[in-house]
Design an enzyme around this catalytic site. Structure first.
Site, PDB file in Angstrom:
ATOM      1  N   PRO A   5      36.555  48.635  48.238  1.00 51.18           N
ATOM      2  CA  PRO A   5      37.156  48.481  46.921  1.00 51.18           C
ATOM      3  C   PRO A   5      38.652  48.284  46.983  1.00 51.18           C
ATOM      4  CG  PRO A   5      36.052  50.606  47.185  1.00 51.18           C
ATOM      5  CD  PRO A   5      36.261  50.032  48.529  1.00 51.18           C
ATOM      6  N   GLU A   6      39.128  47.418  46.127  1.00 53.34           N
ATOM      7  CA  GLU A   6      40.552  47.237  45.919  1.00 53.34           C
ATOM      8  C   GLU A   6      40.894  47.863  44.565  1.00 53.34           C
ATOM      9  OE1 GLU A   6      41.724  43.190  46.863  1.00 53.34           O
ATOM     10  OE2 GLU A   6      39.914  42.882  48.025  1.00 53.34           O
TER      11      GLU A   6
END
Length: 273
Positions: free
Chosen positions: A2-3
DNA sequence: AAGAGACCCTGGATGC
DNA sequence: TGCATCCAGGGTCTCT
């Protein structure tokens, strides 16, 4: 995995489920998940504490506890969080479980074991060196021009440097460079001010849109309710090697920059610009 | 100081 | 079918 947009989306769904809840007990299913302090100290310190505030900084999730300590977590590549009924069987890669007073479990699942939990009295011990949030006004063209000046590293490498701007990862770096028409291998210090300004705008635009679309699901990422994100439908270059550039039709290329897969349009993004 | 590379892990996809 | 190899959305550490 995830960013920034994925972390924020997960946190937004999670927060109302854990807010003001007392963590009555903690199960460490894989000891390596606790970065600091020791596993025993971590469990003892978290047990009985109430979650009084949730926030995000870069790709980190911050949970303030009622003794003024902070539980901080990073999902790294494959981490995810859910809140489930305690009766639900533990899943294969569940690493850390917070048992809540309402009978539910707040579970951290992480296939590759890269994710970490920290318990600190000062959040800056963990997030103090992060650069500005990409959507904050402090991430400006003037700021970015100053940070890139004299740097010979590839611009993509510096986009991924969390000390310069916090929260951008491999997907959104490629997408932002495409939007700004900047080749990922350009020496950062060689960018013209107008190119840097365009890149700042592109980063903000990509991150804002991905937040709006609840993140990008390529494989592992799921929102806490199990649903997928939507931004994968908006990707223009990322993992689209050999497919046509949406602007000019040229074939998208894949190279490696700083050890990371990198996708770009060789016509729109010129190295000799 | 800055930049390159190794390393931490598991599992899915691909190739033979 | 079975086995080997490569690849992955991140970050830290070491070495030069």
């Amino acid at each position: 995995m995830p960013e920034l947009p994925e972390v924020q989306t997960i946190l937004d769904a999670l927060a109302p489920l854990i807010w003001e809840q007392v963590i009555v007990d903690v199960s460490v299913l894989w000891p390596g998940v606790v970065d600091r302090p020791s596993v025993d100290e971590f469990v003892a310190a978290v047990r009985g504490r109430r979650v009084v505030q949730t926030s995000r900084r870069g790709k980190y999730m911050l949970f303030q506890l009622d003794d003024a300590c902070w539980l901080i977590m990073h999902l790294r590549m494959t981490g995810n969080m859910r809140v489930v009924f305690r009766e639900e069987p533990v899943q294969p890669h569940d690493r850390l479980v917070f048992h809540l007073e309402n009978g539910r479990d707040w579970r951290f699942n992480d296939t590759r074991k890269f994710g970490r939990a920290y318990l600190v009295s000062d959040p800056d011990e963990v997030v103090g060196k992060l650069g500005p949030e990409p959507l904050d006004e402090s991430f400006s063209a003037a700021y970015f021009i100053e940070k890139l000046a004299g740097r010979r590293a590839a611009i993509k490498t510096l986009l991924l440097d969390q000390r310069i701007v916090a929260g951008v990862g491999n997907i959104y770096a490629d997408e932002a460079l495409f939007r700004a028409r900047v080749h990922p291998l350009r020496a950062a210090g060689s960018l013209q001010p107008r190119e840097i300004a365009a890149l700042v705008d592109a980063v903000k635009g990509v991150i804002a849109q991905a937040l709006d679309e609840m993140g990008t699901t390529l494989r592992d990422y799921r929102r806490p309710d199990g649903s997928v994100g939507e931004f994968q439908n908006s990707l223009q270059v990322f993992r689209r090697t050999g497919r046509p550039c949406p602007r000019c039709g040229a074939m998208i290329e894949r190279i490696v920059v700083g050890g990371r897969a990198t996708h770009f349009c060789p016509v729109e993004q010129r190295l000799d610009a």
